[in-house]
Scaffold this motif. Structure first.
Motif, mmCIF file in Angstrom:
data_model
loop_
_atom_site.group_PDB
_atom_site.id
_atom_site.type_symbol
_atom_site.label_atom_id
_atom_site.label_comp_id
_atom_site.label_asym_id
_atom_site.label_seq_id
_atom_site.Cartn_x
_atom_site.Cartn_y
_atom_site.Cartn_z
ATOM 1 N N PRO A 180 -25.518 22.280 12.084
ATOM 2 C CA PRO A 180 -24.582 23.309 12.579
ATOM 3 C C PRO A 180 -23.145 22.777 12.547
ATOM 4 C CG PRO A 180 -26.474 23.104 14.033
ATOM 5 C CD PRO A 180 -26.561 21.970 13.051
ATOM 6 N N GLU A 181 -22.194 23.673 12.366
ATOM 7 C CA GLU A 181 -20.797 23.246 12.260
ATOM 8 C C GLU A 181 -20.328 22.573 13.538
ATOM 9 O OE1 GLU A 181 -18.062 26.274 11.082
ATOM 10 O OE2 GLU A 181 -19.168 26.725 9.255
ATOM 11 N N ALA A 182 -19.519 21.537 13.364
ATOM 12 C CA ALA A 182 -18.898 20.857 14.488
ATOM 13 C C ALA A 182 -17.763 21.735 15.019
ATOM 14 C CB ALA A 182 -18.343 19.508 14.024
ATOM 15 N N VAL A 183 -17.310 21.461 16.232
ATOM 16 C CA VAL A 183 -16.191 22.212 16.803
ATOM 17 C C VAL A 183 -14.915 21.921 16.018
ATOM 18 C CG1 VAL A 183 -14.751 22.493 18.865
ATOM 19 C CG2 VAL A 183 -17.237 22.334 19.085
ATOM 20 N N ASN A 184 -14.637 20.637 15.796
ATOM 21 C CA ASN A 184 -13.467 20.203 15.031
ATOM 22 C C ASN A 184 -13.951 19.952 13.600
ATOM 23 O OD1 ASN A 184 -11.097 19.104 14.073
ATOM 24 N ND2 ASN A 184 -11.030 17.399 15.507
ATOM 25 N N GLU A 210 -33.833 10.539 27.434
ATOM 26 C CA GLU A 210 -32.614 10.984 28.117
ATOM 27 C C GLU A 210 -31.435 10.078 27.768
ATOM 28 O OE1 GLU A 210 -35.634 10.608 29.680
ATOM 29 O OE2 GLU A 210 -36.056 12.757 29.873
ATOM 30 N N ARG A 211 -31.681 8.760 27.719
ATOM 31 C CA ARG A 211 -30.609 7.821 27.359
ATOM 32 C C ARG A 211 -30.208 8.026 25.901
ATOM 33 N NH1 ARG A 211 -26.017 5.290 28.423
ATOM 34 N NH2 ARG A 211 -25.907 3.207 27.540
ATOM 35 N N ALA A 212 -31.167 8.269 25.019
ATOM 36 C CA ALA A 212 -30.853 8.518 23.607
ATOM 37 C C ALA A 212 -29.968 9.754 23.471
ATOM 38 C CB ALA A 212 -32.133 8.676 22.790
ATOM 39 N N VAL A 213 -30.300 10.804 24.210
ATOM 40 C CA VAL A 213 -29.508 12.041 24.173
ATOM 41 C C VAL A 213 -28.111 11.789 24.742
ATOM 42 C CG1 VAL A 213 -29.343 14.374 25.147
ATOM 43 C CG2 VAL A 213 -31.493 13.580 24.154
ATOM 44 N N GLU A 214 -28.032 11.034 25.834
ATOM 45 C CA GLU A 214 -26.728 10.702 26.428
ATOM 46 C C GLU A 214 -25.843 9.967 25.429
ATOM 47 O OE1 GLU A 214 -25.063 7.604 29.840
ATOM 48 O OE2 GLU A 214 -27.162 8.214 29.900
ATOM 49 N N LEU A 215 -26.401 8.988 24.731
ATOM 50 C CA LEU A 215 -25.615 8.225 23.757
ATOM 51 C C LEU A 215 -25.238 9.078 22.550
ATOM 52 C CD1 LEU A 215 -27.452 4.792 23.946
ATOM 53 C CD2 LEU A 215 -25.186 5.383 24.863
ATOM 54 N N ALA A 216 -26.140 9.941 22.091
ATOM 55 C CA ALA A 216 -25.817 10.830 20.968
ATOM 56 C C ALA A 216 -24.666 11.749 21.346
ATOM 57 C CB ALA A 216 -27.037 11.638 20.551
ATOM 58 N N GLY A 217 -24.677 12.253 22.585
ATOM 59 C CA GLY A 217 -23.578 13.102 23.044
ATOM 60 C C GLY A 217 -22.258 12.360 23.048
ATOM 61 N N GLU A 218 -22.299 11.105 23.452
ATOM 62 C CA GLU A 218 -21.078 10.290 23.464
ATOM 63 C C GLU A 218 -20.599 10.015 22.042
ATOM 64 O OE1 GLU A 218 -19.823 5.952 25.183
ATOM 65 O OE2 GLU A 218 -21.453 7.012 26.198
ATOM 66 N N LEU A 219 -21.532 9.733 21.147
ATOM 67 C CA LEU A 219 -21.169 9.480 19.752
ATOM 68 C C LEU A 219 -20.588 10.728 19.102
ATOM 69 C CD1 LEU A 219 -21.190 7.317 17.565
ATOM 70 C CD2 LEU A 219 -23.537 7.987 17.025
ATOM 71 N N SER A 220 -21.027 11.898 19.528
ATOM 72 C CA SER A 220 -20.528 13.171 19.020
ATOM 73 C C SER A 220 -19.045 13.383 19.334
ATOM 74 C CB SER A 220 -21.355 14.308 19.623
ATOM 75 O OG SER A 220 -20.801 15.549 19.342
ATOM 76 N N ALA A 221 -18.540 12.622 20.300
ATOM 77 C CA ALA A 221 -17.135 12.754 20.701
ATOM 78 C C ALA A 221 -16.191 11.910 19.861
ATOM 79 C CB ALA A 221 -16.985 12.384 22.181
ATOM 80 N N GLN A 275 -12.862 3.125 14.188
ATOM 81 C CA GLN A 275 -12.703 2.242 15.345
ATOM 82 C C GLN A 275 -13.577 2.706 16.502
ATOM 83 O OE1 GLN A 275 -10.773 -0.715 15.330
ATOM 84 N NE2 GLN A 275 -12.156 -1.001 17.059
ATOM 85 N N TYR A 276 -13.623 4.012 16.735
ATOM 86 C CA TYR A 276 -14.487 4.572 17.781
ATOM 87 C C TYR A 276 -15.941 4.189 17.517
ATOM 88 C CZ TYR A 276 -16.554 8.039 20.958
ATOM 89 O OH TYR A 276 -17.267 8.652 21.958
ATOM 90 N N MET A 277 -16.370 4.358 16.279
ATOM 91 C CA MET A 277 -17.747 4.031 15.918
ATOM 92 C C MET A 277 -18.032 2.541 16.131
ATOM 93 S SD MET A 277 -18.935 6.965 14.924
ATOM 94 C CE MET A 277 -20.414 6.528 14.075
ATOM 95 N N ASN A 278 -17.111 1.692 15.704
ATOM 96 C CA ASN A 278 -17.286 0.246 15.861
ATOM 97 C C ASN A 278 -17.303 -0.153 17.335
ATOM 98 O OD1 ASN A 278 -17.433 -0.215 13.099
ATOM 99 N ND2 ASN A 278 -15.246 -0.574 12.904
ATOM 100 N N HIS A 319 -17.046 16.783 18.129
ATOM 101 C CA HIS A 319 -18.146 17.561 18.728
ATOM 102 C C HIS A 319 -19.182 17.903 17.658
ATOM 103 C CE1 HIS A 319 -16.100 18.289 22.607
ATOM 104 N NE2 HIS A 319 -15.017 18.405 21.885
ATOM 105 N N GLU A 320 -19.471 16.907 16.805
ATOM 106 C CA GLU A 320 -20.460 17.138 15.749
ATOM 107 C C GLU A 320 -21.861 17.063 16.320
ATOM 108 O OE1 GLU A 320 -20.528 14.020 12.766
ATOM 109 O OE2 GLU A 320 -20.211 12.503 14.296
ATOM 110 N N TRP A 321 -22.792 17.699 15.647
ATOM 111 C CA TRP A 321 -24.192 17.637 16.012
ATOM 112 C C TRP A 321 -24.772 16.365 15.429
ATOM 113 C CZ3 TRP A 321 -26.529 21.154 19.132
ATOM 114 C CH2 TRP A 321 -25.834 22.345 19.365
ATOM 115 N N LEU A 322 -25.545 15.658 16.203
ATOM 116 C CA LEU A 322 -26.283 14.495 15.719
ATOM 117 C C LEU A 322 -27.765 14.784 15.863
ATOM 118 C CD1 LEU A 322 -23.471 13.116 16.676
ATOM 119 C CD2 LEU A 322 -24.776 11.051 16.355
ATOM 120 N N GLU A 323 -28.528 14.372 14.895
ATOM 121 C CA GLU A 323 -29.975 14.519 14.979
ATOM 122 C C GLU A 323 -30.539 13.271 15.645
ATOM 123 O OE1 GLU A 323 -33.819 15.316 12.069
ATOM 124 O OE2 GLU A 323 -31.811 15.260 11.209
#
Length: 135
Positions: free
Chosen positions: A14-18, A97-108, A35-38, A118-122
């Protein structure tokens, strides 16, 4: 601990917000994203939750077996019509739950304009044991 694969889809999710394609980002925006990813990976490495991760080239193809003595088949030179996975990260965490929490953070992670994508991560759990067949 359970291992999860976080897939960053560039196309096919699905399309990301940005939703500005990376090829239209400035060099500074790309650097900030990387840098965020690293930094994210380094923080998870410090907690013991990071296993591995890589960015992927947009080049790629599907390949399949085509029968004994025949060369493998490929899907052809049409990458713009395929799902494109931009990268992946493997994490080893206590719970889904922790995996989902981290995926949400990575989406930022920041994108165009320095704003979160705000991309979707699988989020895919590793198979803990091989399924068995019963008679």
């Amino acid at each position: 601990m359970a291992k999860y694969l976080l897939l960053k889809h560039y196309r096919g999710a699905p399309e990301a917000v940005n939703d500005v394609p990376m090829e239209r980002w400035t060099p500074e925006e790309i650097s900030a994203h990387l840098q965020y990813m690293n930094d994210f990976a380094a923080r998870l490495e410090a907690t013991g939750e990071f296993v591995d991760g890589q960015a992927l080239s947009p080049d790629g193809m599907f390949v399949r077996y085509d029968g004994e003595g025949r060369p493998p088949l490929t899907d052809g030179p049409f990458p713009e019509t395929k799902d494109l996975i931009a990268g992946w990260m493997i994490i080893d965490v206590e719970s889904q739950e922790r995996a989902v929490e981290l995926a949400g953070e990575l989406s930022a992670a920041p994108g165009a304009g320095g704003k979160p994508i705000h991309e979707w991560l699988e989020v895919r759990p590793f198979l803990a044991s091989h399924p068995t067949t019963t008679e």
